[in-house]
Scaffold this motif. Structure first.
Motif, PDB file in Angstrom:
ATOM      1  N   MET A 127      33.105  27.177 -36.008  1.00 16.76           N
ATOM      2  CA  MET A 127      32.279  28.336 -36.329  1.00 16.76           C
ATOM      3  C   MET A 127      30.951  28.225 -35.584  1.00 16.76           C
ATOM      4  O   MET A 127      30.271  27.197 -35.670  1.00 16.76           O
ATOM      5  N   ALA A 128      30.577  29.284 -34.860  1.00 17.31           N
ATOM      6  CA  ALA A 128      29.319  29.326 -34.098  1.00 17.31           C
ATOM      7  C   ALA A 128      28.536  30.546 -34.566  1.00 17.31           C
ATOM      8  O   ALA A 128      28.790  31.669 -34.129  1.00 17.31           O
ATOM      9  N   ILE A 129      27.579  30.315 -35.468  1.00 17.88           N
ATOM     10  CA  ILE A 129      26.825  31.415 -36.075  1.00 17.88           C
ATOM     11  C   ILE A 129      25.340  31.107 -35.971  1.00 17.88           C
ATOM     12  O   ILE A 129      24.906  29.984 -36.251  1.00 17.88           O
ATOM     13  N   GLU A 130      24.569  32.113 -35.589  1.00 17.89           N
ATOM     14  CA  GLU A 130      23.119  31.945 -35.529  1.00 17.89           C
ATOM     15  C   GLU A 130      22.555  31.798 -36.935  1.00 17.89           C
ATOM     16  O   GLU A 130      23.084  32.344 -37.909  1.00 17.89           O
ATOM     17  N   GLU A 151      42.486  25.890 -30.159  1.00 10.83           N
ATOM     18  CA  GLU A 151      41.201  26.011 -30.858  1.00 10.83           C
ATOM     19  C   GLU A 151      40.967  27.469 -31.248  1.00 10.83           C
ATOM     20  O   GLU A 151      41.347  28.389 -30.535  1.00 10.83           O
ATOM     21  N   ILE A 152      40.338  27.646 -32.415  1.00  6.78           N
ATOM     22  CA  ILE A 152      39.941  28.970 -32.899  1.00  6.78           C
ATOM     23  C   ILE A 152      38.433  28.958 -33.098  1.00  6.78           C
ATOM     24  O   ILE A 152      37.899  28.053 -33.748  1.00  6.78           O
ATOM     25  N   LEU A 153      37.757  29.972 -32.549  1.00  3.43           N
ATOM     26  CA  LEU A 153      36.307  30.054 -32.622  1.00  3.43           C
ATOM     27  C   LEU A 153      35.917  31.295 -33.417  1.00  3.43           C
ATOM     28  O   LEU A 153      36.381  32.398 -33.124  1.00  3.43           O
ATOM     29  N   VAL A 154      35.062  31.111 -34.422  1.00  4.48           N
ATOM     30  CA  VAL A 154      34.562  32.211 -35.242  1.00  4.48           C
ATOM     31  C   VAL A 154      33.083  32.395 -34.935  1.00  4.48           C
ATOM     32  O   VAL A 154      32.295  31.447 -35.090  1.00  4.48           O
ATOM     33  N   GLU A 155      32.702  33.601 -34.477  1.00  8.76           N
ATOM     34  CA  GLU A 155      31.322  33.893 -34.119  1.00  8.76           C
ATOM     35  C   GLU A 155      30.837  35.120 -34.876  1.00  8.76           C
ATOM     36  O   GLU A 155      31.641  35.959 -35.304  1.00  8.76           O
ATOM     37  N   GLU A 209      32.794  31.091 -44.182  1.00  2.00           N
ATOM     38  CA  GLU A 209      33.201  29.756 -44.647  1.00  2.00           C
ATOM     39  C   GLU A 209      34.259  29.858 -45.733  1.00  2.00           C
ATOM     40  O   GLU A 209      35.226  29.077 -45.764  1.00  2.00           O
ATOM     41  N   LEU A 210      34.094  30.828 -46.631  1.00  2.00           N
ATOM     42  CA  LEU A 210      35.073  31.010 -47.694  1.00  2.00           C
ATOM     43  C   LEU A 210      36.416  31.455 -47.123  1.00  2.00           C
ATOM     44  O   LEU A 210      37.478  31.002 -47.568  1.00  2.00           O
ATOM     45  N   GLY A 211      36.413  32.333 -46.103  1.00  2.00           N
ATOM     46  CA  GLY A 211      37.655  32.760 -45.474  1.00  2.00           C
ATOM     47  C   GLY A 211      38.352  31.617 -44.768  1.00  2.00           C
ATOM     48  O   GLY A 211      39.585  31.498 -44.817  1.00  2.00           O
TER      49      GLY A 211
END
Length: 667
Positions: free
Chosen positions: A518-521, A554-558, A498-500
């Motif tokens: 952002m898709a994080i467990e 779109e950019i996805l962060v996992e 989140e900070l990045g």
């Protein structure tokens, strides 16, 4: 007509208590001349039968037999014809037999008179090597005696042969048998008597002297042959080293020379070091009837012989492998099976060393039922070739290192050229803009406030661009030189991501950026790394994705945990994509997919190089994936997971996050 049965074999069958002896040609010549001289010097009229292997040998003695023919009418000479030798009745009888006849390998002289008798019945031995090429060093086995009964039996055998070759001589042969063979045919002959071997002590001593001298000559020839073989082998090794720096060529020459010179059933060389578990047999030279071991895995850790050589740094020779104490006490079952399969009986290990460093091993295998006893000169030859192999391997290694160094120098040269071109372009453009803006502000005092603000914003933007460029140079330089202080701490990956994202969003206007999701467990484990550098990696990957993704993309962060104690973070975009052949080179310094001076996006190609340096420092790795142009790309990197109790982990994560935010606000 050709008769395959040997006269010597037939005679020894009637002499069960007799043993054949070995004679050199020089000894047989001396004995033959002594027997012939006895005929010429005595008044007796004997029966004389002589066989020569070839006509050329007979021609050397023809003048002596013309003299003997003046003493007796019962003279028979047999030989293989080469020019004009043939069946003929003249001064004496000449009998020609075929080259395939057993007599072609034999040397006989039988002299049977009223007062004396002697016979010389010999067969040539097969031999090889340098000594066998010398005519005087030819060896024969057979009987030389003055025993009348033995001489009579030898005369019977030869007269029977002559009767077969020349039936027209039957009457003359019958007269010879009646006069000289006065005993019942084919009776069992008594053992030899000492006084019947040689009636002339001088001749006996002469033959012994000749035998001893010839044996010494043979040994000298053998030493010369070994020395010549050794020098030739070392010369071939040296020539191979000079011709090629390829160790494959050099090692193949080495195993062939060892196998040929030393007569090993199998010779092999393999590269290895002290701690290797196994070695691959790439170079071996087996005999035609021996199985090859090329390509096989050769266990080293369980081999007590190999470990002994490694410990002592000296060769090891096993005359009988299966009876060796090391094999019986420490022989691993796997190795015992290998020895049985390879049929190894005697075994030599010679280490390939260079300045006490183990580079490889030379092995010679001897198979079958006979054990081998090594001579010092043979071991010296193997050691010399092993030394040459060591020099060759070091030389090849140095050449490979030199090639790597040349490649590095070429890469540095390309880097320097890119640095000059890219830096000049990246610095000149914002400097020109800043200069124009400042000159406009200074030269036009009546400029409207709105235009003045545009000029200031443009100058500030390009100044920030230059600051980032210089900062990236400094950062990469510090990372590559190892001058970075690392402060690992336990962190929550969600807060770092989140900070990045927030750092990246703060530097761009919303209308220019693609959407970031952002898709994080929720139950991801904590990680232990330097939080500042982790945020830097995320920010640079996001910045790179934004450059090559349109505003409607779109950019996805996992992030997900892996089974190997690592956590994997993925930054995926729907942008321009990367050609599969360039997935590795994108992490090189100054890499620009569009070219250094004709790209549509800013930057000098240092961001991904910095990300790779950072991830490697904390023990992770980074890689890229893409299906090709306009199909998007995915960048993955891993971080070590920190295993702690859940309660303590959350408390530390909150503390670290707060300190990180305070650090960022201070900056």
């Amino acid at each position: 007509m050709s008769i395959e049965t040997s006269v010597l074999t037939e005679l020894l069958q009637d002499l069960p208590d007799w043993r054949s002896q070995t004679y050199f040609k020089s000894s047989l010549v001396a004995l033959s001349h002594a027997m012939e001289d006895r005929i010429l010097a005595d008044s007796d009229v004997p029966l004389a039968i002589a066989t020569f292997q070839q006509e050329r040998f007979y021609r050397q003695e023809a003048h002596r037999y013309r003299l003997i023919a003046q003493k007796t009418q019962q003279l028979y000479v047999l030989a293989v014809p080469e020019t004009d030798f043939k069946n003929h009745s003249g001064e004496y009888e000449t009998i020609a037999f075929e080259a395939s006849d057993a007599l072609a390998q034999e040397w006989h002289l039988v002299v049977l008179g009223q007062n004396y008798a002697s016979c010389l019945i010999c067969r040539e031995c097969a031999a090889g090597g340098l000594a066998a090429d010398m005519d005087s060093s030819r060896r024969f086995e057979g009987i030389w005696t003055s025993d009348r009964h033995v001489t009579i039996r030898a005369a019977e055998l030869l007269l029977d042969r002559i009767a077969i070759y020349r039936p027209e001589l039957a009457q003359k042969i019958g007269a010879a048998e009646k006069r000289y063979l006065k005993r019942k045919r084919k009776t069992r002959l008594s053992p030899p008597q000492l006084d019947a071997i040689s009636p002339d002590p001088f001749v006996h001593r002469l033959v012994n002297y000749l035998q001893e001298g010839q044996q010494k000559l043979i040994e000298a020839y053998q030493k010369m042959s070994l020395q010549e073989q050794r020098e030739r082998s070392i010369h071939l090794m040296t020539a191979a080293i000079r011709r090629s720096l390829d160790p494959n060529v050099i090692l193949q020459v080495a195993v062939e020379q060892l196998g040929q010179v030393l007569g090993a059933c199998r010779s092999l060389v393999y590269q290895c070091s002290e701690g290797d578990e196994v070695a691959t047999i790439a170079y071996d030279f087996p005999r035609p009837y021996i199985a090859s071991l090329a390509g096989k895995q050769w266990p080293l850790r369980q081999n007590p012989f190999f470990q002994t050589v490694v410990a002592t740094r000296e060769f090891l020779f096993l005359r009988n492998v299966r009876e060796d104490p090391l094999f019986q006490e420490r022989g691993h079952p796997e190795w015992q099976g290998i020895i049985e399969e390879a049929e190894i009986v005697s075994w030599l290990f010679m280490p390939v060393l260079y300045q006490d460093r183990l580079l490889g091993m030379v092995e010679l295998h001897y198979c079958g039922e006979k054990f081998v006893q090594w001579r010092p000169e043979d071991l010296s030859l193997v050691e010399a070739i092993a030394n040459q192999i060591g020099v060759a391997l070091i030389q090849a290694e140095a050449y490979v290192n030199l090639e790597d160094l040349n490649e590095q120098l070429a890469a540095l040269d390309r880097t320097r050229a890119n640095l000059v071109a890219i830096t000049g372009h990246e610095l000149r453009t914002p400097l020109s803009t800043i200069q124009v803006c400042l000159e406009s502000l200074a030269s036009e005092p009546d400029m409207s406030p709105e235009l003045r603000q545009v000029m200031l914003n443009t100058a500030l933007s390009d100044a920030e661009r230059m600051r980032k460029l210089v900062q990236d140079f400094l950062t990469l330089s510090k990372l590559e030189s190892g001058r970075v202080d690392w402060h690992p701490e336990v962190l929550s990956i969600r807060e770092c991501l989140e900070l990045g994202i927030s750092n990246n969003s703060a530097r761009k206007s919303p209308e220019e950026m693609p959407s970031i999701r952002m898709a994080i467990e929720g139950d991801l484990p904590l990680v232990k790394t330097d939080g500042e550098w982790l945020v830097e990696v995320v920010a640079k990957l996001l910045d790179n994705a934004c450059k090559f993704t349109s505003a409607d993309g779109e950019i996805l962060v996992e992030a997900k945990a892996k089974d190997d104690g690592l956590l994997e973070v993925t930054v995926a975009d729907t942008g321009r994509g990367i050609e599969p052949s360039r997935l590795e080179t994108v992490f090189d310094r100054f890499y620009q997919e569009e070219g250094a001076l004709r790209r549509t996006t800013g930057g000098v190609g240092l961001g991904l190089a910095i990300c790779r340096q950072i991830t490697q420092k904390w023990g992770g790795e980074i890689w890229a994936e893409s299906e090709g142009k306009d199909k998007g790309s995915q960048f993955h990197f891993t971080i070590p997971i920190f295993e702690t109790p859940p309660a303590k982990s959350k408390e530390k994560a909150k503390t670290s996050s707060k300190s990180k935010r305070r650090s960022r606000k201070g900056k």
